[in-house]
Design an enzyme around this catalytic site. Structure first.
Site, PDB file in Angstrom:
ATOM      1  CE  LYS A 449      20.278   9.882  27.081  1.00 41.09           C
ATOM      2  NZ  LYS A 449      21.829   9.246  26.831  1.00 41.09           N
ATOM      3  CG  PHE A 496      30.862   9.810  22.734  1.00 42.81           C
ATOM      4  CD1 PHE A 496      29.613  10.345  23.131  1.00 42.81           C
ATOM      5  CD2 PHE A 496      31.816   9.767  23.365  1.00 42.81           C
ATOM      6  CE1 PHE A 496      29.815  11.570  24.595  1.00 42.81           C
ATOM      7  CE2 PHE A 496      31.753  10.733  25.604  1.00 42.81           C
ATOM      8  CZ  PHE A 496      30.844  11.580  25.061  1.00 42.81           C
ATOM      9  NE  ARG A 524      23.740  13.657  36.788  1.00 45.27           N
ATOM     10  CZ  ARG A 524      24.165  13.556  35.279  1.00 45.27           C
ATOM     11  NH1 ARG A 524      23.237  14.346  34.598  1.00 45.27           N
ATOM     12  NH2 ARG A 524      25.029  12.776  35.678  1.00 45.27           N
ATOM     13  CB  THR A 530      27.714   7.924  32.157  1.00 42.79           C
ATOM     14  OG1 THR A 530      27.450   8.735  32.753  1.00 42.79           O
ATOM     15  CG2 THR A 530      27.169   8.142  30.399  1.00 42.79           C
ATOM     16  NE  ARG A 544      21.912   6.899  32.575  1.00 46.12           N
ATOM     17  CZ  ARG A 544      22.361   7.882  32.249  1.00 46.12           C
ATOM     18  NH1 ARG A 544      22.699   7.930  32.928  1.00 46.12           N
ATOM     19  NH2 ARG A 544      22.174   9.156  32.003  1.00 46.12           N
ATOM     20  CG  ASN A 554      22.995   6.087  28.728  1.00 41.23           C
ATOM     21  OD1 ASN A 554      22.171   6.932  27.941  1.00 41.23           O
ATOM     22  ND2 ASN A 554      23.707   7.073  29.513  1.00 41.23           N
ATOM     23  CG  HIS A 557      19.609  13.934  29.269  1.00 40.61           C
ATOM     24  ND1 HIS A 557      20.785  14.359  29.465  1.00 40.61           N
ATOM     25  CD2 HIS A 557      18.668  15.089  29.325  1.00 40.61           C
ATOM     26  CE1 HIS A 557      21.018  15.852  29.251  1.00 40.61           C
ATOM     27  NE2 HIS A 557      19.602  16.177  29.287  1.00 40.61           N
TER      28      HIS A 557
END
Ligand code: ATP
Ligand code: MG
Length: 579
Positions: A449, A496, A524, A530, A544, A554, A557
């Site tokens: 991100k 959000f 993942r 998350t 993360r 965070n 993705h």
């Protein structure tokens, strides 16, 4: 050291003993970066030096120099050390030394010395009698280095396969060509090269007119960096050079060594390996680049090679004896890299055992294999293929009972069934194919991100690679609002959502297609939960946990399932065929 030149050039260059002796006559403080020809002067300190130079500019008391240890007899003790060394010269004597790029210490030392010189000049202080430093030659340097360097240097060289070839999936083909030409590939890594790495590797091309374009091109996607060596002789570089000469005489007017971005358009037919991947061509370059790209190469090379093999535990014994077999696997030092329990269809059995379908025992095997769930394991340890095969023992139960009653095939034999209840791959090559059969490659869309792309890109890419993902595609681009809304369509309406879309479109993200067995799930896992607070508690090694700011910002993705992955890949890269 006085004069106009110094104003333009921050550091005076000293390359021989005469220049060194001349430097000693300089008034004030001289800070000398002692460097090795193969790695060049230390760049990270230059800004600090420039700042200090400005700070103490009035009385011209502070000077800087770089001195090449290789050609200056006084500096012999510093030859062949990898660590940067800074010497401090005052009043014709070297009076202090700092080893390593310890910026605070260097800065403190300079400030102290300049201050002192000023006080002396102002008559506030007498020059103290200071002993000149005696350089002690470190035992390890001369003997060990001259012993080991020639061997290391001559045997290995670094080759780079460029982003366009990587993008077109030509890595394996090129590697094979390298092997066919008699070289062995000792290590290979997919890397996004940094600008510095490109400039160092291609230093010899820096004066070519399209060099800047070329640097950009090299940074446009991952390269493969290889360590290659020759199988039979220790003299890899001359051999590679011969190849080079050969290809130049074969091909039309000397293809420039700098590949132009238009290589992306298409590739000429008559390529030889020297045009397909770039290699430095001097012994010094080879040594320097080896250390540059693979600092731990010699350490890792001596490590034992970890291998993967496929193990099957067949339905007949799975229920009853699973725990005891799993225990045995662990006791023997295997790790379970992947596992799944499946009921195989007839077609799957026929395909997996296609070389056995004509054998007398095949109908029994087929019946066995389809009668219930089979446990499929990917086992890793050093020498895994041979070790697991040895544990299993002879091929048939009958032979196993006779020849090695302690073998697993004998121990886990089932009465009246002539088929062994366990399977293991026969060779590393079979292992690869069999693992691929049960754990096929999957694609997922992964994204760094915008905030993390700015601050932690290299660290995150390193984790991606360390986890064994192949980066099939990569680009840096800002998501459009449509893309962000598509990625997160499931979250529309949540409180959000708007913030999330703003965040995702605020700057460029690094967008990748990652390929690996079980890629969606594994990515993942590598991302972690998350919420980074939870991640820190439950998966401290996850991305993360290490790089995310909070539950919204965070860092990364990942697609949530195969279907999402394919949709997102199509949305970003405009196609789903990753090859
Ligand atoms: P991603 O879809 O980004 O890979 P994820 O699947 O772990 O992450 P989701 O539940 O799909 O998480 O949420 C999508 C994104 O929305 C999160 O990555 C995060 O940036 C943001 N988000 C999720 N929950 C919250 C929340 N409670 N408050 C703020 N932002 C949130
Ligand atoms: Mg999600």
């Amino acid at each position: 050291m006085a004069g106009k030149k110094k104003e333009i050039q921050l550091q005076t260059t000293i390359t021989n003993q005469d220049q060194w002796d001349e430097m000693l006559l300089t008034k004030g403080v001289v800070v000398i970066d002692v460097y090795q020809a193969w790695c060049g002067p230390c760049k990270p300190v230059v800004n600090l030096f420039r700042r200090l130079k400005n700070e103490f500019s009035e009385d011209n008391v502070l000077h800087f120099a770089v001195a090449e240890a290789d050609n200056i007899p006084t500096l012999k003790p510093f030859r062949n050390t990898c660590e940067p060394v800074f010497l401090f010269c005052v009043d014709g004597k070297i009076i202090a030394i700092v080893r390593g790029v310890n910026a605070p210490l260097i800065s403190k030392k300079i400030t102290e010395l300049v201050q002192e010189e000023r006080e002396i000049a102002a008559g506030q202080k007498e020059r103290a009698q200071v002993d000149e430093l005696v350089f002690v030659e470190e035992k390890s340097s001369e003997e060990t280095v001259t012993e080991t360097v020639p061997e290391e240097v001559l045997r290995y060289l670094v080759a780079i396969i460029k982003p366009d070839d990587v993008l077109e999936g030509r890595v394996e083909e090129i590697k094979q060509k390298i092997r066919d030409a008699g070289f062995a590939i000792e290590a290979a890594e997919e890397k996004m090269l940094t600008e510095e790495q490109i400039r160092v590797f291609y230093a010899r091309n820096k004066d070519q007119p399209d060099f800047e374009d070329f640097v950009q091109f090299m940074m446009s996607g991952p390269c493969h960096v290889l360590i290659i060596s020759e199988n039979e002789t220790t003299d890899a570089i001359p051999h590679w050079r011969e190849l080079h000469k050969l290809s130049e005489s074969e091909s039309e007017p000397e293809e420039p060594e700098t590949e132009k971005p238009d290589r992306l358009e298409g590739i000429v037919e008559s390529e030889s390996i020297v045009n397909l991947c770039d290699v430095q061509d001097s012994v010094e370059d080879a040594s320097r680049q080896l250390a540059f790209f693979f600092p731990n190469f010699h350490k890792t090379k001596t490590d034992k090679k970890v291998e993967k093999t496929l193990a099957l535990i067949r339905p007949c014994i799975l229920k009853e004896r699973r725990n005891s077999i799993m225990q045995r696997i662990k006791d023997d030092g295997f790790e379970i890299a992947m596992q799944k329990e499946i009921i195989l269809s007839e077609e799957q059995v026929c395909e997996f055992y296609r070389e056995h379908v004509d054998q007398d025992y095949f109908p029994v095997l087929l019946e066995q294999m389809t009668s219930g769930p089979t446990l499929v394991l990917a086992l890793t340890r050093e020498n895994a293929v041979a070790h697991w095969r040895d544990l299993l023992g002879p091929k048939t139960v009958e032979e196993a009972m006779k020849e090695n009653p302690n073998s697993l095939r004998a121990k886990y034999a089932v009465e009246n069934i002539p088929i062994g209840q366990l399977h293991g791959s026969s060779t590393p090559d079979d292992a690869r194919k069999e693992l691929e059969f049960f754990f096929p490659q999957e694609h997922t869309l992964a994204l760094i991100k915008p905030d993390a792309a700015k601050d932690h890109k290299d660290d995150i890419l390193q984790k991606v690679k360390d986890a064994g993902f192949n980066i099939a595609k990569i680009k840096e681009a800002a998501l459009t609002r449509e893309m962000a809304a598509q990625f997160y369509s499931d979250h529309e309406g949540k409180p959000f959502f708007d913030q999330l879309v703003n965040y995702m479109t605020e700057g460029p993200s690094v967008i990748m297609v990652l390929t690996k067995e079980n890629a969606v799930e594994e990515w993942r896992q590598l991302m972690g939960p998350t919420d980074p607070e939870l991640a820190k508690e439950t998966c401290p090694d996850s991305i993360r946990a290490q790089f995310a700011q909070d539950i919204l910002f965070n860092a990364v993705h990942g697609s949530s399932n195969q279907e999402h992955a394919l949709k997102s890949i199509e949305c970003v890269f405009g196609e789903i065929d990753i090859g």
